[in-house]
Scaffold this motif. Structure first.
Motif, PDB file in Angstrom:
ATOM      1  N   GLN A   3       1.338  -5.513 -12.408  1.00  0.00           N
ATOM      2  CA  GLN A   3       0.951  -6.317 -11.262  1.00  0.00           C
ATOM      3  C   GLN A   3       1.624  -7.681 -11.280  1.00  0.00           C
ATOM      4  OE1 GLN A   3      -3.270  -6.510 -10.730  1.00  0.00           O
ATOM      5  NE2 GLN A   3      -3.397  -4.393 -10.069  1.00  0.00           N
ATOM      6  N   ALA A   4       2.095  -8.118 -12.433  1.00  0.00           N
ATOM      7  CA  ALA A   4       2.760  -9.413 -12.525  1.00  0.00           C
ATOM      8  C   ALA A   4       4.028  -9.449 -11.674  1.00  0.00           C
ATOM      9  CB  ALA A   4       3.098  -9.730 -13.979  1.00  0.00           C
ATOM     10  N   ASN A   5       4.651  -8.303 -11.460  1.00  0.00           N
ATOM     11  CA  ASN A   5       5.885  -8.223 -10.673  1.00  0.00           C
ATOM     12  C   ASN A   5       5.620  -7.999  -9.187  1.00  0.00           C
ATOM     13  OD1 ASN A   5       7.420  -8.472 -13.022  1.00  0.00           O
ATOM     14  ND2 ASN A   5       7.383  -6.276 -13.367  1.00  0.00           N
ATOM     15  N   ASN A   6       4.366  -7.838  -8.810  1.00  0.00           N
ATOM     16  CA  ASN A   6       3.999  -7.536  -7.434  1.00  0.00           C
ATOM     17  C   ASN A   6       3.589  -8.815  -6.722  1.00  0.00           C
ATOM     18  OD1 ASN A   6       4.345  -4.946  -8.348  1.00  0.00           O
ATOM     19  ND2 ASN A   6       2.197  -4.635  -8.743  1.00  0.00           N
ATOM     20  N   SER A   7       3.769  -8.828  -5.414  1.00  0.00           N
ATOM     21  CA  SER A   7       3.386 -10.012  -4.664  1.00  0.00           C
ATOM     22  C   SER A   7       2.638  -9.614  -3.401  1.00  0.00           C
ATOM     23  CB  SER A   7       4.621 -10.819  -4.283  1.00  0.00           C
ATOM     24  OG  SER A   7       5.369 -10.134  -3.294  1.00  0.00           O
ATOM     25  N   GLN A   8       1.930 -10.575  -2.846  1.00  0.00           N
ATOM     26  CA  GLN A   8       1.223 -10.348  -1.589  1.00  0.00           C
ATOM     27  C   GLN A   8       2.223  -9.995  -0.498  1.00  0.00           C
ATOM     28  OE1 GLN A   8      -2.093 -10.231  -1.291  1.00  0.00           O
ATOM     29  NE2 GLN A   8      -1.931  -9.692   0.873  1.00  0.00           N
ATOM     30  N   ALA A   9       3.402 -10.602  -0.533  1.00  0.00           N
ATOM     31  CA  ALA A   9       4.428 -10.314   0.472  1.00  0.00           C
ATOM     32  C   ALA A   9       4.864  -8.848   0.396  1.00  0.00           C
ATOM     33  CB  ALA A   9       5.627 -11.234   0.290  1.00  0.00           C
ATOM     34  N   GLN A  10       4.972  -8.304  -0.807  1.00  0.00           N
ATOM     35  CA  GLN A  10       5.345  -6.892  -0.958  1.00  0.00           C
ATOM     36  C   GLN A  10       4.254  -5.990  -0.392  1.00  0.00           C
ATOM     37  OE1 GLN A  10       5.987  -7.193  -5.216  1.00  0.00           O
ATOM     38  NE2 GLN A  10       8.096  -6.487  -4.936  1.00  0.00           N
ATOM     39  N   VAL A  11       3.004  -6.321  -0.682  1.00  0.00           N
ATOM     40  CA  VAL A  11       1.874  -5.545  -0.162  1.00  0.00           C
ATOM     41  C   VAL A  11       1.905  -5.563   1.364  1.00  0.00           C
ATOM     42  CG1 VAL A  11      -0.646  -5.514   0.055  1.00  0.00           C
ATOM     43  CG2 VAL A  11       0.397  -5.833  -2.194  1.00  0.00           C
ATOM     44  N   GLU A  12       2.075  -6.742   1.940  1.00  0.00           N
ATOM     45  CA  GLU A  12       2.085  -6.858   3.390  1.00  0.00           C
ATOM     46  C   GLU A  12       3.260  -6.105   4.008  1.00  0.00           C
ATOM     47  OE1 GLU A  12       1.553 -10.950   4.580  1.00  0.00           O
ATOM     48  OE2 GLU A  12      -0.217 -11.157   3.291  1.00  0.00           O
ATOM     49  N   ALA A  13       4.417  -6.127   3.364  1.00  0.00           N
ATOM     50  CA  ALA A  13       5.579  -5.391   3.869  1.00  0.00           C
ATOM     51  C   ALA A  13       5.322  -3.886   3.844  1.00  0.00           C
ATOM     52  CB  ALA A  13       6.828  -5.733   3.050  1.00  0.00           C
ATOM     53  N   MET A  14       4.681  -3.390   2.785  1.00  0.00           N
ATOM     54  CA  MET A  14       4.371  -1.956   2.713  1.00  0.00           C
ATOM     55  C   MET A  14       3.387  -1.562   3.806  1.00  0.00           C
ATOM     56  SD  MET A  14       4.324  -0.854  -1.304  1.00  0.00           S
ATOM     57  CE  MET A  14       3.112  -2.044  -1.838  1.00  0.00           C
ATOM     58  N   ILE A  15       2.377  -2.397   4.049  1.00  0.00           N
ATOM     59  CA  ILE A  15       1.405  -2.102   5.102  1.00  0.00           C
ATOM     60  C   ILE A  15       2.105  -2.062   6.462  1.00  0.00           C
ATOM     61  CG2 ILE A  15      -0.633  -2.962   6.335  1.00  0.00           C
ATOM     62  CD1 ILE A  15      -1.257  -1.717   3.562  1.00  0.00           C
ATOM     63  N   GLU A  16       2.995  -2.988   6.713  1.00  0.00           N
ATOM     64  CA  GLU A  16       3.733  -2.991   7.978  1.00  0.00           C
ATOM     65  C   GLU A  16       4.599  -1.736   8.112  1.00  0.00           C
ATOM     66  OE1 GLU A  16       3.238  -4.959  10.552  1.00  0.00           O
ATOM     67  OE2 GLU A  16       1.768  -6.111   9.412  1.00  0.00           O
ATOM     68  N   ASP A  17       5.226  -1.298   7.013  1.00  0.00           N
ATOM     69  CA  ASP A  17       6.009  -0.047   7.024  1.00  0.00           C
ATOM     70  C   ASP A  17       5.123   1.129   7.390  1.00  0.00           C
ATOM     71  OD1 ASP A  17       8.331  -1.324   6.206  1.00  0.00           O
ATOM     72  OD2 ASP A  17       8.220  -0.625   4.121  1.00  0.00           O
ATOM     73  N   ILE A  18       3.960   1.206   6.763  1.00  0.00           N
ATOM     74  CA  ILE A  18       3.026   2.311   6.998  1.00  0.00           C
ATOM     75  C   ILE A  18       2.583   2.311   8.455  1.00  0.00           C
ATOM     76  CG2 ILE A  18       0.710   3.184   6.464  1.00  0.00           C
ATOM     77  CD1 ILE A  18       1.235   2.077   3.544  1.00  0.00           C
ATOM     78  N   GLN A  39      -4.579  -4.204  -5.158  1.00  0.00           N
ATOM     79  CA  GLN A  39      -4.502  -2.783  -4.796  1.00  0.00           C
ATOM     80  C   GLN A  39      -3.059  -2.319  -4.663  1.00  0.00           C
ATOM     81  OE1 GLN A  39      -6.952  -4.636  -2.985  1.00  0.00           O
ATOM     82  NE2 GLN A  39      -8.608  -3.748  -4.150  1.00  0.00           N
ATOM     83  N   TYR A  40      -2.128  -3.048  -5.232  1.00  0.00           N
ATOM     84  CA  TYR A  40      -0.696  -2.749  -5.083  1.00  0.00           C
ATOM     85  C   TYR A  40      -0.377  -1.288  -5.397  1.00  0.00           C
ATOM     86  CZ  TYR A  40       4.345  -2.962  -5.498  1.00  0.00           C
ATOM     87  OH  TYR A  40       5.681  -2.730  -5.335  1.00  0.00           O
ATOM     88  N   ASP A  41      -0.835  -0.804  -6.531  1.00  0.00           N
ATOM     89  CA  ASP A  41      -0.483   0.565  -6.942  1.00  0.00           C
ATOM     90  C   ASP A  41      -0.998   1.602  -5.951  1.00  0.00           C
ATOM     91  OD1 ASP A  41       0.914  -0.285  -9.192  1.00  0.00           O
ATOM     92  OD2 ASP A  41      -0.850  -0.176 -10.481  1.00  0.00           O
ATOM     93  N   ASP A  42      -2.233   1.428  -5.464  1.00  0.00           N
ATOM     94  CA  ASP A  42      -2.781   2.369  -4.490  1.00  0.00           C
ATOM     95  C   ASP A  42      -2.024   2.297  -3.164  1.00  0.00           C
ATOM     96  OD1 ASP A  42      -4.782   3.281  -6.248  1.00  0.00           O
ATOM     97  OD2 ASP A  42      -6.106   1.619  -5.691  1.00  0.00           O
ATOM     98  N   ILE A  43      -1.704   1.092  -2.734  1.00  0.00           N
ATOM     99  CA  ILE A  43      -0.946   0.924  -1.489  1.00  0.00           C
ATOM    100  C   ILE A  43       0.452   1.496  -1.648  1.00  0.00           C
ATOM    101  CG2 ILE A  43       0.038  -0.762   0.110  1.00  0.00           C
ATOM    102  CD1 ILE A  43      -2.499  -2.496  -0.535  1.00  0.00           C
ATOM    103  N   LYS A  44       1.059   1.300  -2.795  1.00  0.00           N
ATOM    104  CA  LYS A  44       2.393   1.842  -3.074  1.00  0.00           C
ATOM    105  C   LYS A  44       2.374   3.365  -2.995  1.00  0.00           C
ATOM    106  CE  LYS A  44       6.676   1.579  -4.864  1.00  0.00           C
ATOM    107  NZ  LYS A  44       7.486   2.427  -4.028  1.00  0.00           N
ATOM    108  N   ASP A  45       1.335   3.979  -3.537  1.00  0.00           N
ATOM    109  CA  ASP A  45       1.208   5.442  -3.472  1.00  0.00           C
ATOM    110  C   ASP A  45       1.153   5.920  -2.018  1.00  0.00           C
ATOM    111  OD1 ASP A  45       1.209   5.622  -6.243  1.00  0.00           O
ATOM    112  OD2 ASP A  45      -0.983   5.809  -6.396  1.00  0.00           O
ATOM    113  N   ILE A  46       0.335   5.257  -1.209  1.00  0.00           N
ATOM    114  CA  ILE A  46       0.230   5.635   0.209  1.00  0.00           C
ATOM    115  C   ILE A  46       1.565   5.383   0.907  1.00  0.00           C
ATOM    116  CG2 ILE A  46      -0.891   5.079   2.400  1.00  0.00           C
ATOM    117  CD1 ILE A  46      -3.440   4.441   0.716  1.00  0.00           C
ATOM    118  N   HIS A  47       2.181   4.266   0.615  1.00  0.00           N
ATOM    119  CA  HIS A  47       3.484   3.933   1.204  1.00  0.00           C
ATOM    120  C   HIS A  47       4.515   5.015   0.881  1.00  0.00           C
ATOM    121  CE1 HIS A  47       7.405   1.792   1.244  1.00  0.00           C
ATOM    122  NE2 HIS A  47       6.917   1.254   2.345  1.00  0.00           N
ATOM    123  N   ASP A  48       4.565   5.435  -0.371  1.00  0.00           N
ATOM    124  CA  ASP A  48       5.533   6.459  -0.783  1.00  0.00           C
ATOM    125  C   ASP A  48       5.309   7.770  -0.032  1.00  0.00           C
ATOM    126  OD1 ASP A  48       6.648   4.630  -2.513  1.00  0.00           O
ATOM    127  OD2 ASP A  48       5.741   5.498  -4.320  1.00  0.00           O
TER     128      ASP A  48
END
Length: 74
Positions: A3-18, A39-48
């Motif tokens: 999670q140290a490498n994850n950011s709120q901006a990445q989470v928001e970008a994935m949500i916008e992609d979805i 929730q980065y990992d869970d959001i990443k799974d859904i994004h993938d």
């Protein structure tokens, strides 16, 4: 993934992609900022999943939106 490498901006970008891929009618109600980097990992799974498919059945869309709803901050 750390999670140290994850950011709120990445989470928001994935949500916008979805939202874009699912062409969600309720996209305006699902603000990307309502999701936490915790929730980065869970959001990443859904994004993938969303990004790997070109078409979704209604039940698949409902399930994905339901899962996203569970991850939103109250």
């Amino acid at each position: 993934m750390s999670q140290a490498n994850n950011s709120q901006a990445q989470v928001e970008a994935m949500i916008e992609d979805i939202k874009g891929r699912l062409k969600m009618a309720t996209a305006a109600a699902m603000q990307a900022s309502a999701f936490s980097v915790e929730q980065y990992d869970d959001i990443k799974d859904i994004h993938d999943i969303v990004m790997s498919k070109s078409n979704f059945s209604i039940s698949e869309m409902e399930a994905l939106v339901s899962e996203l709803g569970k991850l939103r901050r109250s």
